[in-house]
Design a protein around this motif. Structure first.
Motif, PDB file in Angstrom:
ATOM      1  N   GLN A  43      76.550  32.523  38.546  1.00 34.85           N
ATOM      2  CA  GLN A  43      76.261  32.346  39.951  1.00 34.85           C
ATOM      3  C   GLN A  43      77.326  31.263  40.201  1.00 34.85           C
ATOM      4  OE1 GLN A  43      72.512  30.579  40.679  1.00 34.85           O
ATOM      5  NE2 GLN A  43      72.912  30.837  43.060  1.00 34.85           N
ATOM      6  N   ILE A  44      77.649  30.149  39.502  1.00 34.33           N
ATOM      7  CA  ILE A  44      78.528  29.350  39.871  1.00 34.33           C
ATOM      8  C   ILE A  44      80.029  30.019  40.232  1.00 34.33           C
ATOM      9  CG2 ILE A  44      79.842  27.233  38.901  1.00 34.33           C
ATOM     10  CD1 ILE A  44      77.132  26.322  40.381  1.00 34.33           C
ATOM     11  N   GLU A  71      75.433  18.315  43.296  1.00 30.20           N
ATOM     12  CA  GLU A  71      76.225  18.750  44.131  1.00 30.20           C
ATOM     13  C   GLU A  71      76.662  19.953  43.595  1.00 30.20           C
ATOM     14  OE1 GLU A  71      78.665  14.941  46.029  1.00 30.20           O
ATOM     15  OE2 GLU A  71      79.756  16.476  44.978  1.00 30.20           O
ATOM     16  N   GLY A  72      76.847  21.198  44.436  1.00 31.82           N
ATOM     17  CA  GLY A  72      77.091  22.575  44.007  1.00 31.82           C
ATOM     18  C   GLY A  72      78.430  22.925  44.557  1.00 31.82           C
ATOM     19  N   VAL A  73      78.891  24.091  44.181  1.00 28.34           N
ATOM     20  CA  VAL A  73      79.950  24.570  44.676  1.00 28.34           C
ATOM     21  C   VAL A  73      80.380  24.322  46.039  1.00 28.34           C
ATOM     22  CG1 VAL A  73      81.635  26.614  44.541  1.00 28.34           C
ATOM     23  CG2 VAL A  73      80.284  26.124  42.611  1.00 28.34           C
ATOM     24  N   ALA A  86      78.398  26.944  56.256  1.00 30.23           N
ATOM     25  CA  ALA A  86      78.474  26.273  54.913  1.00 30.23           C
ATOM     26  C   ALA A  86      77.215  25.293  54.819  1.00 30.23           C
ATOM     27  CB  ALA A  86      79.889  25.616  54.911  1.00 30.23           C
ATOM     28  N   SER A  87      77.064  24.543  55.561  1.00 29.60           N
ATOM     29  CA  SER A  87      75.900  23.448  55.480  1.00 29.60           C
ATOM     30  C   SER A  87      74.443  24.273  55.106  1.00 29.60           C
ATOM     31  CB  SER A  87      75.908  22.747  56.805  1.00 29.60           C
ATOM     32  OG  SER A  87      74.847  21.717  56.593  1.00 29.60           O
ATOM     33  N   VAL A  93      71.076  27.064  48.717  1.00 29.91           N
ATOM     34  CA  VAL A  93      71.449  26.861  47.321  1.00 29.91           C
ATOM     35  C   VAL A  93      70.836  25.569  46.445  1.00 29.91           C
ATOM     36  CG1 VAL A  93      73.547  26.264  45.662  1.00 29.91           C
ATOM     37  CG2 VAL A  93      73.556  27.961  47.353  1.00 29.91           C
ATOM     38  N   ARG A  94      70.936  24.660  47.201  1.00 25.27           N
ATOM     39  CA  ARG A  94      69.950  23.261  46.602  1.00 25.27           C
ATOM     40  C   ARG A  94      68.909  23.502  46.424  1.00 25.27           C
ATOM     41  NH1 ARG A  94      72.614  18.005  50.054  1.00 25.27           N
ATOM     42  NH2 ARG A  94      74.508  17.902  48.550  1.00 25.27           N
TER      43      ARG A  94
END
Length: 163
Positions: A43-44, A71-73, A86-87, A93-94
């Motif tokens: 996934q990353i 912090e993700g990608v 993106a936000s 995702v978080r």
């Protein structure tokens, strides 16, 4: 006696079966954890390719093995591209990441409970065997007592006849 030996073997077999079951479940949990780690890394890598479409395979591999922590990608993308989309993706995702961490924590707790239960079963084997032995002794003593009572009744009947 032979009955006690058979019962002891039966109990030992039950303990072995329970222990083997616990070990299978624990291995299943560990396999699931490995599978989760592999899916998480994939996934990353997908997310990194979305953020950096022209990234080389080496960069993708480096990103896959990096510890992203909280912090993700997409956090990197958010810094360079402050768009609302993106936000939104970062928030999703978080949330998903936190939920997966919570599930992982629950599975770790469950594995610990299985281990504790296995140890408790093993620890109780001796007291249970002792109780079972005492119960068998009691049955034997009751049988002997009944035999003696029967003899006593016969003696009393004879004594009454002789009077």
């Amino acid at each position: 006696t032979q009955s006690e030996s058979h019962d002891k073997k039966t109990k030992q077999g039950q303990v072995k079966t329970l222990k083997a079951g616990f070990e299978r479940e624990l291995e299943s949990y560990r396999q699931e954890e490995r599978t989760y780690q592999q899916r998480y890394r994939e996934q990353i890598a997908r997310q990194y390719r979305i953020v950096n479409p022209e990234a080389s395979e080496a960069e993708v591999e480096e990103a896959r093995n990096a510890d992203w922590g909280d912090e993700g990608v997409f956090q990197t993308a958010l810094r360079s591209n402050r768009s609302g989309a993106a936000s939104s993706v970062l928030g999703a995702v978080r949330a998903r990441h936190n939920e997966v961490r919570r599930i992982e924590s629950t599975l770790v707790d469950l594995a610990q409970m299985f281990q504790d239960l296995g140890q408790a079963v093993e620890a109780q084997e001796i007291p249970v065997a002792r109780i079972e032995h005492d119960a068998e002794d009691t049955v034997e003593n009751v049988d002997q007592g009944n035999k003696q009572l029967t003899i006593g009744v016969k003696h009393a009947e004879r004594a009454r006849r002789l009077k």
